[in-house]
Write a protein that holds these residues in place. Structure first.
Motif, mmCIF file in Angstrom:
data_model
loop_
_atom_site.group_PDB
_atom_site.id
_atom_site.type_symbol
_atom_site.label_atom_id
_atom_site.label_comp_id
_atom_site.label_asym_id
_atom_site.label_seq_id
_atom_site.Cartn_x
_atom_site.Cartn_y
_atom_site.Cartn_z
ATOM 1 N N ILE A 36 22.648 -15.638 18.072
ATOM 2 C CA ILE A 36 22.155 -14.312 18.445
ATOM 3 C C ILE A 36 23.313 -13.327 18.554
ATOM 4 C CG2 ILE A 36 21.137 -12.991 20.344
ATOM 5 C CD1 ILE A 36 19.171 -15.264 20.752
ATOM 6 N N ARG A 37 24.438 -13.783 19.078
ATOM 7 C CA ARG A 37 25.620 -12.910 19.137
ATOM 8 C C ARG A 37 26.104 -12.584 17.735
ATOM 9 N NH1 ARG A 37 28.925 -16.764 22.494
ATOM 10 N NH2 ARG A 37 30.708 -15.454 21.951
ATOM 11 N N ALA A 38 26.038 -13.541 16.829
ATOM 12 C CA ALA A 38 26.410 -13.268 15.434
ATOM 13 C C ALA A 38 25.458 -12.243 14.839
ATOM 14 C CB ALA A 38 26.390 -14.557 14.619
ATOM 15 N N GLN A 39 24.210 -12.358 15.174
ATOM 16 C CA GLN A 39 23.207 -11.415 14.695
ATOM 17 C C GLN A 39 23.508 -10.002 15.211
ATOM 18 O OE1 GLN A 39 19.063 -11.825 16.242
ATOM 19 N NE2 GLN A 39 18.546 -12.180 14.084
ATOM 20 N N SER A 97 26.535 -3.369 10.055
ATOM 21 C CA SER A 97 25.647 -3.042 8.919
ATOM 22 C C SER A 97 25.625 -4.151 7.871
ATOM 23 C CB SER A 97 26.078 -1.715 8.276
ATOM 24 O OG SER A 97 25.986 -0.653 9.207
ATOM 25 N N VAL A 98 25.609 -5.380 8.333
ATOM 26 C CA VAL A 98 25.476 -6.549 7.461
ATOM 27 C C VAL A 98 24.033 -7.028 7.541
ATOM 28 C CG1 VAL A 98 26.210 -8.943 7.104
ATOM 29 C CG2 VAL A 98 27.889 -7.211 7.740
ATOM 30 N N GLY A 99 23.410 -7.237 6.390
ATOM 31 C CA GLY A 99 22.012 -7.621 6.379
ATOM 32 C C GLY A 99 21.755 -9.028 6.884
ATOM 33 N N ALA A 100 22.691 -9.931 6.618
ATOM 34 C CA ALA A 100 22.534 -11.316 7.058
ATOM 35 C C ALA A 100 23.868 -12.038 6.959
ATOM 36 C CB ALA A 100 21.488 -12.042 6.217
ATOM 37 N N ASP A 104 18.023 -8.863 11.703
ATOM 38 C CA ASP A 104 16.833 -8.769 12.550
ATOM 39 C C ASP A 104 15.919 -9.948 12.230
ATOM 40 O OD1 ASP A 104 17.069 -6.036 13.927
ATOM 41 O OD2 ASP A 104 17.387 -5.524 11.816
ATOM 42 N N GLY A 105 15.315 -10.508 13.275
ATOM 43 C CA GLY A 105 14.405 -11.620 13.061
ATOM 44 C C GLY A 105 15.061 -12.964 13.331
#
Length: 358
Positions: free
Chosen positions: A6-9, A16-19, A50-51
């Motif tokens: 979650i912290r990585a997320q 602004s990294v999508g994944a 997100d997600g």
């Protein structure tokens, strides 16, 4: 482990990294607890900005992933499926992704065909891994104590008439016996071999009066590494030149240990010890950086080296290991693992730093 991905997320969103996409290695183990084997079949953690995160694994490895206790959804693929299509299906077609720095080239190239842009996740993940939490520090403390116990037993094996390889084999067994799950490296550098910092072992027979550099480390069941170097004399007496250099090296390492703390730069720790050696005319014999970070890998950020202006913070763990190497004659290195506390430094190795005569 949930808090880690979650912290990585959160960092991915901020940058602004999508994944973030992570394949087997230290990053995957850090984020999920899953110590996956790096095989030809794709295993990949997909952490969208997100997600929920998803762990993509070959169907035959689902049980192993579940046994590791991963707390993300597991998506499997069969032998004739395209695993990259599965990864792509979990993200928007125009996603910008960041991959772990050690991802195999063939996988990076395959992902480049699926996404708008592929970059490196190393800078992002380093921000997480470089600052150890309380549990990680405890694991490093246990690893340090385990490798200290091996050094305490060196007199059982290191003596004149035995080869470096024979001594190294005994040390390797003791690394496991004293609390590690695996042996990562064993360096036994006797006499002139000690002048090669990354010498491992050879068939050279240790001679009476040889200085011997012993640099050893392993990984514990918790997944954290040890790394400690001590210096021994195989009986007899050492050359005066060696003893003089060793005394200076002890002082250099002491100065570095006393200097390192939150608020100082990584490069300053290198500089204060290097200056001691320079002042003694030994600066040219110190041919490597002072240290490296340590955690789920033996070498990781932060690096204690000239040019690294990073300010040390609580939770950062690293080695302090100045050395001197006189080619063809001898070498010496003193290495401790240390971690920054809120207001100082905790040294995790406690084996004697003085030259030990066996």
């Amino acid at each position: 482990m949930t808090s880690r991905w979650i912290r990585a997320q959160e960092l991915a969103r901020a940058q602004s990294v999508g994944a973030v996409l992570v394949t087997p290695g230290a990053d995957l183990r850090y984020l999920t607890g899953y110590h996956a084997k790096p095989l030809e079949r794709l295993t990949c953690l997909v952490v969208p900005a997100d997600g929920p995160a998803t762990l993509v694994v070959p169907a035959l490895e689902r049980a192993a992933a579940e046994a590791a206790g991963v707390d993300v959804e597991i998506a499997t693929w069969g032998e004739t499926d395209d695993p990259y299509a599965l990864v792509a299906s979990l993200l928007p077609a125009d996603a910008t992704v960041a991959v772990d720095n050690q991802m195999w080239a063939e996988r990076v190239l395959a992902l480049q065909d699926r996404f708008a842009r592929v970059g490196l996740a190393g800078p992002l993940l380093t921000q997480l891994r470089m600052r150890k939490d309380t549990d990680e520090i405890a694991a490093l403390r246990d690893a340090g104590a385990a490798i200290d116990r091996v050094h305490a037993r060196m007199g059982e094996w290191l003596r004149p008439g035995r080869t470096e390889r024979e001594v190294g084999a005994d040390i390797a067994r003791a690394i496991v016996d004293e609390g590690h799950a695996q042996v990562d490296f064993v360096i036994v550098g006797s006499g002139p071999n000690g002048a090669s910092p990354h010498h491992e072992v050879s068939d050279r027979t240790i001679e009476l009066g040889d200085p011997v550099v012993v640099d050893i480390g392993g990984t514990t069941a918790a997944g954290y590494c040890s790394d400690s170097t001590r210096n021994y004399l195989a009986g007899g007496s050492a050359p005066a030149e060696y003893l003089e250099a060793y005394a200076v090296l002890e002082e250099a390492q002491r100065v570095q240990r006393e200097h390192a703390r939150p608020g100082v730069t990584a490069e300053s720790v290198d500089a204060v010890g290097r200056q001691v050696l320079v002042d003694a005319g030994l600066g040219d014999l110190f041919i490597h950086r002072t240290g490296h970070g340590i955690g789920t890998e033996t070498h990781e950020e932060p690096y204690i080296v000239e040019g690294n202006a990073l300010v040390l913070e609580p939770g950062m763990a690293f080695s302090i290991e100045p050395g001197v190497y006189l080619e063809g004659r001898f070498g010496a290195r003193i290495e401790d693992i240390a971690v920054c506390t809120d207001d100082g430094l905790e040294v995790l190795n406690h084996a004697p730093r003085a030259l030990t005569v066996l």
